[in-house]
Design an enzyme around this catalytic site. Sequence first.
Site, PDB file in Angstrom:
ATOM      1  N   CYS A   1      27.500  19.864  -0.193  1.00  0.00           N
ATOM      2  CA  CYS A   1      27.298  21.255  -0.629  1.00  0.00           C
ATOM      3  C   CYS A   1      28.395  22.175  -0.119  1.00  0.00           C
ATOM      4  O   CYS A   1      28.752  23.151  -0.790  1.00  0.00           O
ATOM      5  CB  CYS A   1      25.941  21.752  -0.142  1.00  0.00           C
ATOM      6  SG  CYS A   1      24.586  20.834  -0.870  1.00  0.00           S
TER       7      CYS A   1
ATOM      8  N   ASP B   1       9.979  -2.515  11.441  1.00  0.00           N
ATOM      9  CA  ASP B   1       8.733  -2.964  10.859  1.00  0.00           C
ATOM     10  C   ASP B   1       8.574  -4.444  11.207  1.00  0.00           C
ATOM     11  O   ASP B   1       9.546  -5.108  11.583  1.00  0.00           O
ATOM     12  CB  ASP B   1       8.749  -2.748   9.336  1.00  0.00           C
ATOM     13  CG  ASP B   1       7.351  -2.812   8.740  1.00  0.00           C
ATOM     14  OD1 ASP B   1       7.220  -2.602   7.535  1.00  0.00           O
ATOM     15  OD2 ASP B   1       6.400  -3.084   9.504  1.00  0.00           O
TER      16      ASP B   1
ATOM     17  N   PHE C   1       5.430  -7.002   5.314  1.00  0.00           N
ATOM     18  CA  PHE C   1       5.485  -6.243   4.059  1.00  0.00           C
ATOM     19  C   PHE C   1       6.717  -6.637   3.245  1.00  0.00           C
ATOM     20  O   PHE C   1       6.637  -6.868   2.036  1.00  0.00           O
ATOM     21  CB  PHE C   1       5.534  -4.741   4.356  1.00  0.00           C
ATOM     22  CG  PHE C   1       5.546  -3.877   3.123  1.00  0.00           C
ATOM     23  CD1 PHE C   1       6.754  -3.420   2.594  1.00  0.00           C
ATOM     24  CD2 PHE C   1       4.367  -3.527   2.493  1.00  0.00           C
ATOM     25  CE1 PHE C   1       6.771  -2.624   1.452  1.00  0.00           C
ATOM     26  CE2 PHE C   1       4.383  -2.727   1.356  1.00  0.00           C
ATOM     27  CZ  PHE C   1       5.575  -2.280   0.843  1.00  0.00           C
TER      28      PHE C   1
ATOM     29  N   ASP D   1       1.174  -7.414  10.590  1.00  0.00           N
ATOM     30  CA  ASP D   1      -0.043  -7.146   9.800  1.00  0.00           C
ATOM     31  C   ASP D   1       0.098  -7.746   8.404  1.00  0.00           C
ATOM     32  O   ASP D   1       1.164  -8.186   8.001  1.00  0.00           O
ATOM     33  CB  ASP D   1      -0.252  -5.629   9.681  1.00  0.00           C
ATOM     34  CG  ASP D   1       0.837  -4.980   8.846  1.00  0.00           C
ATOM     35  OD1 ASP D   1       1.991  -5.453   8.923  1.00  0.00           O
ATOM     36  OD2 ASP D   1       0.540  -4.007   8.123  1.00  0.00           O
TER      37      ASP D   1
ATOM     38  N   ASP E   1       8.337   7.153   6.991  1.00  0.00           N
ATOM     39  CA  ASP E   1       9.585   6.472   6.615  1.00  0.00           C
ATOM     40  C   ASP E   1       9.561   6.277   5.112  1.00  0.00           C
ATOM     41  O   ASP E   1       8.484   6.037   4.537  1.00  0.00           O
ATOM     42  CB  ASP E   1       9.707   5.099   7.312  1.00  0.00           C
ATOM     43  CG  ASP E   1       9.078   3.980   6.479  1.00  0.00           C
ATOM     44  OD1 ASP E   1       7.864   3.766   6.631  1.00  0.00           O
ATOM     45  OD2 ASP E   1       9.804   3.361   5.668  1.00  0.00           O
TER      46      ASP E   1
ATOM     47  N   HIS F   1      23.378  14.470   1.517  1.00  0.00           N
ATOM     48  CA  HIS F   1      22.622  15.688   1.161  1.00  0.00           C
ATOM     49  C   HIS F   1      21.105  15.441   1.240  1.00  0.00           C
ATOM     50  O   HIS F   1      20.359  16.232   1.811  1.00  0.00           O
ATOM     51  CB  HIS F   1      22.988  16.167  -0.248  1.00  0.00           C
ATOM     52  CG  HIS F   1      22.062  17.248  -0.705  1.00  0.00           C
ATOM     53  ND1 HIS F   1      22.178  18.557  -0.271  1.00  0.00           N
ATOM     54  CD2 HIS F   1      20.940  17.207  -1.484  1.00  0.00           C
ATOM     55  CE1 HIS F   1      21.185  19.278  -0.775  1.00  0.00           C
ATOM     56  NE2 HIS F   1      20.416  18.484  -1.510  1.00  0.00           N
TER      57      HIS F   1
ATOM     58  N   CYS G   1      25.470  20.492   4.373  1.00  0.00           N
ATOM     59  CA  CYS G   1      25.961  19.109   4.297  1.00  0.00           C
ATOM     60  C   CYS G   1      27.330  19.110   3.614  1.00  0.00           C
ATOM     61  O   CYS G   1      27.678  20.061   2.897  1.00  0.00           O
ATOM     62  CB  CYS G   1      24.974  18.235   3.529  1.00  0.00           C
ATOM     63  SG  CYS G   1      25.216  18.232   1.748  1.00  0.00           S
TER      64      CYS G   1
ATOM     65  N   CYS H   1      23.221  24.978   1.822  1.00  0.00           N
ATOM     66  CA  CYS H   1      23.073  23.704   2.550  1.00  0.00           C
ATOM     67  C   CYS H   1      24.372  23.429   3.303  1.00  0.00           C
ATOM     68  O   CYS H   1      25.459  23.667   2.786  1.00  0.00           O
ATOM     69  CB  CYS H   1      22.789  22.568   1.561  1.00  0.00           C
ATOM     70  SG  CYS H   1      22.696  20.951   2.364  1.00  0.00           S
TER      71      CYS H   1
HETATM   72  C1  LIG Z   1       6.676   2.184   0.188  1.00  0.00           C
HETATM   73  N1  LIG Z   1       5.281   2.047   0.497  1.00  0.00           N
HETATM   74  C2  LIG Z   1       4.914   1.336   1.585  1.00  0.00           C
HETATM   75  N2  LIG Z   1       5.777   0.803   2.480  1.00  0.00           N
HETATM   76  C3  LIG Z   1       5.010   0.148   3.389  1.00  0.00           C
HETATM   77  C4  LIG Z   1       5.391  -0.607   4.504  1.00  0.00           C
HETATM   78  C5  LIG Z   1       6.861  -0.717   4.868  1.00  0.00           C
HETATM   79  C6  LIG Z   1       7.339   0.571   5.506  1.00  0.00           C
HETATM   80  N3  LIG Z   1       8.803   0.693   5.440  1.00  0.00           N
HETATM   81  C7  LIG Z   1       9.500  -0.303   6.215  1.00  0.00           C
HETATM   82  C8  LIG Z   1      10.988  -0.181   6.060  1.00  0.00           C
HETATM   83  C9  LIG Z   1      11.459  -0.457   4.633  1.00  0.00           C
HETATM   84  C10 LIG Z   1      12.669  -1.351   4.762  1.00  0.00           C
HETATM   85  C11 LIG Z   1      12.934  -1.568   6.207  1.00  0.00           C
HETATM   86  C12 LIG Z   1      11.694  -1.188   6.952  1.00  0.00           C
HETATM   87  C13 LIG Z   1       4.356  -1.248   5.259  1.00  0.00           C
HETATM   88  N4  LIG Z   1       4.700  -2.011   6.352  1.00  0.00           N
HETATM   89  C14 LIG Z   1       3.725  -2.674   7.028  1.00  0.00           C
HETATM   90  N5  LIG Z   1       4.038  -3.438   8.091  1.00  0.00           N
HETATM   91  N6  LIG Z   1       2.397  -2.581   6.688  1.00  0.00           N
HETATM   92  C15 LIG Z   1       1.983  -1.823   5.638  1.00  0.00           C
HETATM   93  O1  LIG Z   1       0.765  -1.762   5.348  1.00  0.00           O
HETATM   94  C16 LIG Z   1       2.995  -1.107   4.875  1.00  0.00           C
HETATM   95  C17 LIG Z   1       2.636  -0.318   3.764  1.00  0.00           C
HETATM   96  C18 LIG Z   1       3.651   0.305   3.021  1.00  0.00           C
HETATM   97  N7  LIG Z   1       3.617   1.055   1.889  1.00  0.00           N
HETATM   98 ZN   LIG Z   2      23.607  19.605   0.773  1.00  0.00          ZN
END
Ligand SMILES: CNc1nc2c(CCNCC3CCCC3)c3nc(N)[nH]c(=O)c3cc2[nH]1
Ligand SMILES: [Zn+2]
Length: 371
Positions: free
Chosen positions: A319, A102, A106, A156, A276, A345, A316, A314
């Site tokens: 389990c 990322d 954020f 962003d 993710d 798991h 894993c 499962c």
């Molecule tokens: C949980 N909800 C959420 N996550 C967002 C994330 C993070 C996604 N997960 C990244 C990993 C977490 C730790 C390491 C990388 C978002 N990231 C960006 N750049 N922009 C979003 O609008 C953006 C929006 C998001 N909404």
């Molecule tokens: Zn399992």
Amino acid sequence: EVSITKFPADERKIIAKAHDKYKKARAGIINTRHGQIHTPAFMPVGTKGTVKAMLPESVQTTGADIILGNTYHLMLQPGAKRVFKLGGLHKFMNWSKPLLTDSGGFQVMSLSKLRKITEEGVIFNSHIDGSKFMLSPESSTEIQYLLGSTITMAFDECTPYPSTYEQAKSSMELTSRWAKRSRKAFYSRDGYGQFGIIQGSIYNDLRLKSALDLIELDFEGYAIGGLAVGEGQELMFKVLDYAPDLLPINKPRYLMGVGKPADIIGAVQRGIDMFDCVIPTRSGRNGQAFTKYGVVNIRNSKYKEDNTPLEEDCLCPACKNYTKAYLHYLVKVKEILGAMLMTWHNLMYFQKLMLRIREYIAQGKDFDFIS
Ligand SMILES: CNc1nc2c(CCNCC3CCCC3)c3nc(N)[nH]c(=O)c3cc2[nH]1
Ligand SMILES: [Zn+2]
């Protein structure tokens, strides 16, 4: 609450089409320099160069094709230049498959204390030792290059929820200017890609403008940002009813930060390819196991003499070789093995869910099962 803005005639067609109840789920393969990604795909989060409580080879056995790295944490410690000098993140953490990082914005907003947003970028103090850092479209893109990311995310601003139309508009416009600078700073190489992230909160005309701005930059893929930020599933799905269709149909669509199994199923049905979420790993360490019977809170005393596995079929290690009583005990006494087995798991569960979704789509069958 969701504002539907009147579109000029021709653009209204796009939105109208997006409301067609036709099959939008798709299954495919993304080919990268570090291997293939079968979509719809769930990407486990590896925050500080490791998927917590898992060996990389164990993550591989769960079926994950790609994992996430985290620009924000790694730039603070051990530093992107050091990771580069040591051969890059793949070598550093012994993960040879695709890595997506990322862009860090954020995480800055959710982790660092003092920060200032300027046109240039985000200035913030490290949550570790308070030292001053700046993340900008240029520095974020360079850091992700130094880490050796297979898929780089544009820098962003994740528009908070709720936001007024004006707040969402200026935030989205900043993201569009930053996307242009991120694209310019990207060092394109065969088998590597950069994804743009669209914003616009819950306002469909802003989502459309954001998509048009980013499509001009011809990214290898597109993420839908600004969701899973407290708006709730209903409002998220209302945006997903049209937003994926604003993006090129032949490029991957990544919904950031999502989610629980029901969120993933609903988003796949609306045309999303990649996900993710920290839920399987974080809640696993917290004693929550995802099973076909629902979520099992293993710390509940009803499991202290339950000699059966989480899921009898499962594959894993948790389990295959252990009982709920043992997992209950390990988590209660905070033994490291408890975090390992619960995480393993849950990651297996999420990958099995994605595998079943890919199979159902390939057979043209509807997949309304909520598992
Ligand atoms: C949980 N909800 C959420 N996550 C967002 C994330 C993070 C996604 N997960 C990244 C990993 C977490 C730790 C390491 C990388 C978002 N990231 C960006 N750049 N922009 C979003 O609008 C953006 C929006 C998001 N909404
Ligand atoms: Zn399992």
